[in-house]
Design a protein around this motif. Structure first.
Motif, PDB file in Angstrom:
ATOM      1  N   LYS A 296     -11.596   8.640  -4.986  1.00  0.00           N
ATOM      2  CA  LYS A 296     -11.750   8.005  -6.252  1.00  0.00           C
ATOM      3  C   LYS A 296     -10.366   7.734  -6.892  1.00  0.00           C
ATOM      4  N   LYS A 297      -9.690   9.042  -6.932  1.00  0.00           N
ATOM      5  CA  LYS A 297      -8.233   8.871  -7.423  1.00  0.00           C
ATOM      6  C   LYS A 297      -7.412   8.046  -6.981  1.00  0.00           C
ATOM      7  N   THR A 298      -7.455   7.872  -5.634  1.00  0.00           N
ATOM      8  CA  THR A 298      -6.758   6.951  -4.991  1.00  0.00           C
ATOM      9  C   THR A 298      -6.911   5.508  -4.961  1.00  0.00           C
ATOM     10  N   ALA A 299      -8.277   5.464  -4.967  1.00  0.00           N
ATOM     11  CA  ALA A 299      -8.643   3.883  -5.133  1.00  0.00           C
ATOM     12  C   ALA A 299      -8.502   3.574  -6.604  1.00  0.00           C
TER      13      ALA A 299
ATOM     14  N   LEU B 188       0.874  -1.141  -0.053  1.00  0.00           N
ATOM     15  CA  LEU B 188       0.014  -0.044  -0.037  1.00  0.00           C
ATOM     16  C   LEU B 188       0.792   1.347  -0.136  1.00  0.00           C
ATOM     17  N   LEU B 189       1.848   1.120   0.712  1.00  0.00           N
ATOM     18  CA  LEU B 189       2.974   2.339   0.677  1.00  0.00           C
ATOM     19  C   LEU B 189       3.432   2.859  -0.690  1.00  0.00           C
ATOM     20  N   SER B 190       3.484   1.616  -1.603  1.00  0.00           N
ATOM     21  CA  SER B 190       4.227   1.851  -3.012  1.00  0.00           C
ATOM     22  C   SER B 190       3.312   2.662  -3.845  1.00  0.00           C
ATOM     23  N   VAL B 191       1.844   2.771  -3.379  1.00  0.00           N
ATOM     24  CA  VAL B 191       0.920   3.387  -4.183  1.00  0.00           C
ATOM     25  C   VAL B 191       1.027   4.962  -4.039  1.00  0.00           C
ATOM     26  N   THR B 192       0.907   5.588  -5.191  1.00  0.00           N
ATOM     27  CA  THR B 192       1.164   7.032  -5.091  1.00  0.00           C
ATOM     28  C   THR B 192      -0.052   7.673  -4.379  1.00  0.00           C
ATOM     29  N   GLY B 193       0.097   8.403  -3.440  1.00  0.00           N
ATOM     30  CA  GLY B 193      -0.904   9.195  -2.427  1.00  0.00           C
ATOM     31  C   GLY B 193      -1.159   8.538  -1.256  1.00  0.00           C
ATOM     32  N   ILE B 194      -0.620   7.399  -1.088  1.00  0.00           N
ATOM     33  CA  ILE B 194      -0.896   6.710   0.294  1.00  0.00           C
ATOM     34  C   ILE B 194       0.585   6.687   1.049  1.00  0.00           C
TER      35      ILE B 194
ATOM     36  N   ALA C 192     -10.960  -6.421  -2.754  1.00  0.00           N
ATOM     37  CA  ALA C 192     -11.568  -5.358  -3.518  1.00  0.00           C
ATOM     38  C   ALA C 192     -10.726  -4.685  -4.863  1.00  0.00           C
ATOM     39  N   ILE C 193      -9.331  -4.717  -4.238  1.00  0.00           N
ATOM     40  CA  ILE C 193      -8.509  -4.341  -5.412  1.00  0.00           C
ATOM     41  C   ILE C 193      -8.631  -5.215  -6.610  1.00  0.00           C
ATOM     42  N   GLU C 194      -8.499  -6.580  -6.457  1.00  0.00           N
ATOM     43  CA  GLU C 194      -8.556  -7.601  -7.523  1.00  0.00           C
ATOM     44  C   GLU C 194      -9.896  -7.423  -8.413  1.00  0.00           C
ATOM     45  N   ASN C 195     -10.984  -7.287  -7.864  1.00  0.00           N
ATOM     46  CA  ASN C 195     -12.076  -6.942  -8.360  1.00  0.00           C
ATOM     47  C   ASN C 195     -12.614  -5.580  -8.809  1.00  0.00           C
ATOM     48  N   GLU C 196     -11.606  -4.860  -8.516  1.00  0.00           N
ATOM     49  CA  GLU C 196     -11.625  -3.378  -9.108  1.00  0.00           C
ATOM     50  C   GLU C 196     -12.878  -2.584  -8.308  1.00  0.00           C
ATOM     51  N   ASP C 197     -13.097  -2.923  -7.363  1.00  0.00           N
ATOM     52  CA  ASP C 197     -14.269  -2.313  -6.471  1.00  0.00           C
ATOM     53  C   ASP C 197     -13.947  -1.246  -5.963  1.00  0.00           C
ATOM     54  N   GLU C 198     -14.139  -0.007  -6.560  1.00  0.00           N
ATOM     55  CA  GLU C 198     -13.734   1.130  -6.345  1.00  0.00           C
ATOM     56  C   GLU C 198     -14.557   1.777  -5.230  1.00  0.00           C
TER      57      GLU C 198
END
Length: 203
Positions: A117-120, A74-80, A100-106
């Protein structure tokens, strides 16, 4: 720096716990400090992640290696940052976050504190397809024992190739750009390195 700290839970704060080991109290920031109430005064093992910045030196702790690994991803994600990653783990089960990530469940992801929404969308872009390989325990129905071995071999070869590319002088930023394309391949370490060099020459 520290893989884990093993000791007695001596103090519980809303943001952290204190683990006593050989006369030293380690202040460890955890997703849900009060979940350790049942362990108060007892010996427990906390898997730790050391976060170092110019003005910050903090120790984050988790009940399992998988939870710790998800935190680092999660730390590797921009904005987190650490607080955001910790809030996500505190608000939901790791398996729910991964699914949720694998299912693209924003819609599910934006329920977490600080996740819009942008971070999701960024979480999905950066992590989708990578988590089953590194966190197979959260995908028990996806892999049989032979597939587990294949995944581990693939992951090891990929990581060795990344280290080799770093040793050749490429920056982490350059390698991060090609990693998604490289990770989807099923190659040997040698083949990962050659493919990585080809991709780097094109960037």
């Amino acid at each position: 720096m520290y893989e884990f700290v093993k000791g007695k839970v001596q103090y519980i704060h809303p943001e952290y716990i204190v683990i006593e080991n050989n006369g030293i109290g380690y202040q460890i920031i955890t997703p849900n400090p009060f979940s350790y109430t049942k362990d108060f005064g007892q010996e427990t093992t906390i898997y730790t992640y050391t976060y170092v910045r110019e003005d910050i030196l903090a120790l984050y702790g988790f009940g399992s290696r998988e939870e710790k690994l998800l935190f680092t991803k999660l730390l590797s994600v921009t904005g987190i940052g650490p607080k955001g990653a910790l809030a996500i783990l505190a608000s939901g089960e790791p398996s729910q976050v991964v699914q949720a990530i694998e299912n693209e469940d924003e819609a599910f992801l934006i329920k977490f504190p600080g996740v819009g929404k942008k971070t999701a969308r960024q979480m999905i872009l950066d992590l989708k397809g990578k988590l089953p390989d590194i966190l197979p325990d959260y995908f028990p129905n996806l892999l049989n024992s032979d597939q587990h071995e294949a995944v581990e071999a693939k992951h090891e070869g990929f990581e060795e190739a990344i280290l080799a590319l770093l040793a050749l002088g490429y920056s982490e930023r350059e390698i991060k750009k090609i990693s998604p394309k490289l990770k989807v391949e099923n190659l040997t370490t040698d083949e990962y390195i050659r493919k990585g060099l080809q991709l780097l020459l094109k960037t």
